[in-house]
Design an enzyme around this catalytic site. Structure first.
Site, PDB file in Angstrom:
ATOM      1  N   HIS A 118       0.837  -1.207   0.000  1.00 53.30           N
ATOM      2  CA  HIS A 118       0.000   0.000   0.000  1.00 53.30           C
ATOM      3  C   HIS A 118       0.876   1.264   0.000  1.00 53.30           C
ATOM      4  CE1 HIS A 118      -3.641  -2.225   0.545  1.00 53.30           C
ATOM      5  NE2 HIS A 118      -3.447  -2.553   1.804  1.00 53.30           N
ATOM      6  N   GLY A 176     -18.548  -6.096  -2.261  1.00 57.14           N
ATOM      7  CA  GLY A 176     -17.909  -6.144  -3.572  1.00 57.14           C
ATOM      8  C   GLY A 176     -18.745  -5.510  -4.668  1.00 57.14           C
TER       9      GLY A 176
HETATM   10  P1  A3P Z   1     -16.609  -3.547  -0.002  1.00 56.96           P
HETATM   11  O1  A3P Z   1     -16.279  -3.273   1.428  1.00 56.96           O
HETATM   12  O2  A3P Z   1     -17.160  -2.342  -0.700  1.00 56.96           O
HETATM   13  O3  A3P Z   1     -17.458  -4.741  -0.190  1.00 56.96           O
HETATM   14  P2  A3P Z   1      -9.198  -4.572  -0.383  1.00 56.96           P
HETATM   15  O4  A3P Z   1      -9.147  -5.892  -1.057  1.00 56.96           O
HETATM   16  O5  A3P Z   1      -8.337  -3.537  -1.047  1.00 56.96           O
HETATM   17  O6  A3P Z   1      -9.023  -4.675   1.076  1.00 56.96           O
HETATM   18  O7  A3P Z   1     -10.666  -4.025  -0.657  1.00 56.96           O
HETATM   19  C1  A3P Z   1     -11.762  -4.685  -0.102  1.00 56.96           C
HETATM   20  C2  A3P Z   1     -12.968  -4.400  -0.973  1.00 56.96           C
HETATM   21  O8  A3P Z   1     -12.905  -5.219  -2.149  1.00 56.96           O
HETATM   22  C3  A3P Z   1     -14.243  -4.774  -0.259  1.00 56.96           C
HETATM   23  O9  A3P Z   1     -15.224  -3.873  -0.771  1.00 56.96           O
HETATM   24  C4  A3P Z   1     -14.442  -6.199  -0.739  1.00 56.96           C
HETATM   25  O10 A3P Z   1     -15.750  -6.674  -0.599  1.00 56.96           O
HETATM   26  C5  A3P Z   1     -14.044  -6.084  -2.183  1.00 56.96           C
HETATM   27  N1  A3P Z   1     -13.641  -7.352  -2.793  1.00 56.96           N
HETATM   28  C6  A3P Z   1     -12.980  -8.386  -2.217  1.00 56.96           C
HETATM   29  N2  A3P Z   1     -12.799  -9.383  -3.080  1.00 56.96           N
HETATM   30  C7  A3P Z   1     -13.356  -8.991  -4.251  1.00 56.96           C
HETATM   31  C8  A3P Z   1     -13.511  -9.617  -5.546  1.00 56.96           C
HETATM   32  N3  A3P Z   1     -13.049 -10.833  -5.775  1.00 56.96           N
HETATM   33  N4  A3P Z   1     -14.143  -8.917  -6.515  1.00 56.96           N
HETATM   34  C9  A3P Z   1     -14.617  -7.685  -6.272  1.00 56.96           C
HETATM   35  N5  A3P Z   1     -14.515  -7.038  -5.081  1.00 56.96           N
HETATM   36  C10 A3P Z   1     -13.893  -7.688  -4.072  1.00 56.96           C
END
Ligand code: A3P
Length: 328
Positions: free
Chosen positions: A130, A296
């Site tokens: 990050h 997601g």
């Molecule tokens: P939401 O909280 O809006 O659902 P990171 O992976 O950077 O920590 O971000 C997490 C966000 O990505 C969360 O969003 C999560 O649900 C979503 N996310 C995780 N896996 C995913 C996937 N395979 N496809 C799309 N979104 C995904």
């Protein structure tokens, strides 16, 4: 090795104690932020950053998955991991039984000190971070390592951060949302640029500019595009970018499609490991795997932000991300 590491940590602590600090949640000092090189970091990630800036040596073939937290890191890790290991595993692909975060090492956590404690898979060129562009270890830029950046609508990013914070602090939703002030305060701080690895705007802008200057080396992706189009364009684009394009034979066999389905939110979030497993359980960074899979979706902010809040973020985004062809 042990003592070398603790001497470094003492040095880092001396530096950190001089930095501007934001105290956040009384009971959780690990969530406080420190400002270093223009960005805010939680303590343990800052120690990790200082360490990798000093010790980490990338290989020219390393590929860095870069993101601001909650912008699609998990998805990007899953996709690139699935693409780059597609000929290594049979039907028992590791993603079916392993959290994507455990498939790709996290630079400022796993590679701290000289990374001697970390067994890197020599066949896997992927590393995730990050860390903002300006603070990346200089050798990453000098060696011309490839970088893939994913960004996301700041409104959805903020809402996602908020829910992650709740999971992180282990508090129940009711308890914390009753404290409207907390949500309001986190929101105001996010808008001021105060959040883990924030300011969000500077994080995005730096990678965006770098990608324009160096499109061969830096691939800039948007969560919304990848989600919305939901076609195979980005799976193919990622495969090309990491020099593992799909062959005609693979296309005929529907390999890109299978990878997209394997990594879809619906599939990953339904796997036992991601429903019940725990990540880094034995460390201070322990968290339930399901914290990485919430909804997601695009636009969940509509269920959480008032019209004024949304307008505020949009205005700040417009002022700070004054980018051609870059819009939400
Ligand atoms: P939401 O909280 O809006 O659902 P990171 O992976 O950077 O920590 O971000 C997490 C966000 O990505 C969360 O969003 C999560 O649900 C979503 N996310 C995780 N896996 C995913 C996937 N395979 N496809 C799309 N979104 C995904």
């Amino acid at each position: 090795e042990e003592s070398k590491n603790s001497i470094s940590t003492i040095r880092y602590n001396a530096l950190i104690s001089t930095l501007p600090k934001v105290e956040r949640i009384k009971m959780s000092p690990n969530l406080d932020w420190y400002k270093y090189q223009g960005f805010w970091f939680p303590y343990s990630f800052l120690v990790g950053l200082l360490s990798i800036q000093e010790h980490f040596k990338p290989l020219p073939t390393d590929i860095f998955l870069c993101s601001f937290p909650k912008t699609g890191t998990t998805w990007l890790k899953a996709l690139t991991f699935a693409i780059s290991t597609r000929n290594r595993f049979g039907p028992n692909h590791p993603l079916l039984s392993t959290l994507p975060h455990e498939c790709v090492p996290f630079l400022e956590v796993d590679l701290v000190h000289d990374g001697t404690n970390y067994n890197r898979d020599p066949q896997l060129p992927l590393l995730a971070t990050h860390v903002p562009y300006t603070s990346l270890p200089k050798s990453i830029i000098e060696l011309g390592c490839k970088i893939i950046y994913i960004c996301r609508d700041p409104k959805d990013t903020f809402v996602s951060l908020w829910y992650f914070l709740i999971k992180l602090t282990g508090r129940e939703l009711g308890e914390i949302t009753n404290h409207k002030l907390c949500f309001q305060k986190e929101f105001e701080q996010f808008c001021e640029g105060k959040s883990s690895y924030g300011p969000f705007w500077d994080h995005v802008l730096e990678f965006w500019k770098a990608s324009l200057e160096n499109p061969e080396r830096i691939l800039f992706l948007k969560y919304e595009d990848m989600k919305k189009d939901n076609n195979l364009f980005y799976v193919r684009r990622l495969a090309e970018f990491i020099n593992q394009p799909f062959s005609e034979e693979e296309e005929d066999k529907g390999v890109p499609q299978k990878i997209m389905e394997l990594c879809s939110f619906g599939n990953l979030s339904g796997l036992e490991v991601n429903k019940t497993g725990k990540h880094r359980a034995d460390t201070g960074l322990g968290i339930n795997n399901n914290a990485y899979f919430r909804k997601g979706e695009i636009g969940d902010w509509k269920n959480h932000l008032t019209k004024e809040m949304a307008e505020t973020i949009d205005r700040i985004a417009e002022e700070n991300l004054d980018l051609d062809s870059y819009e939400y």
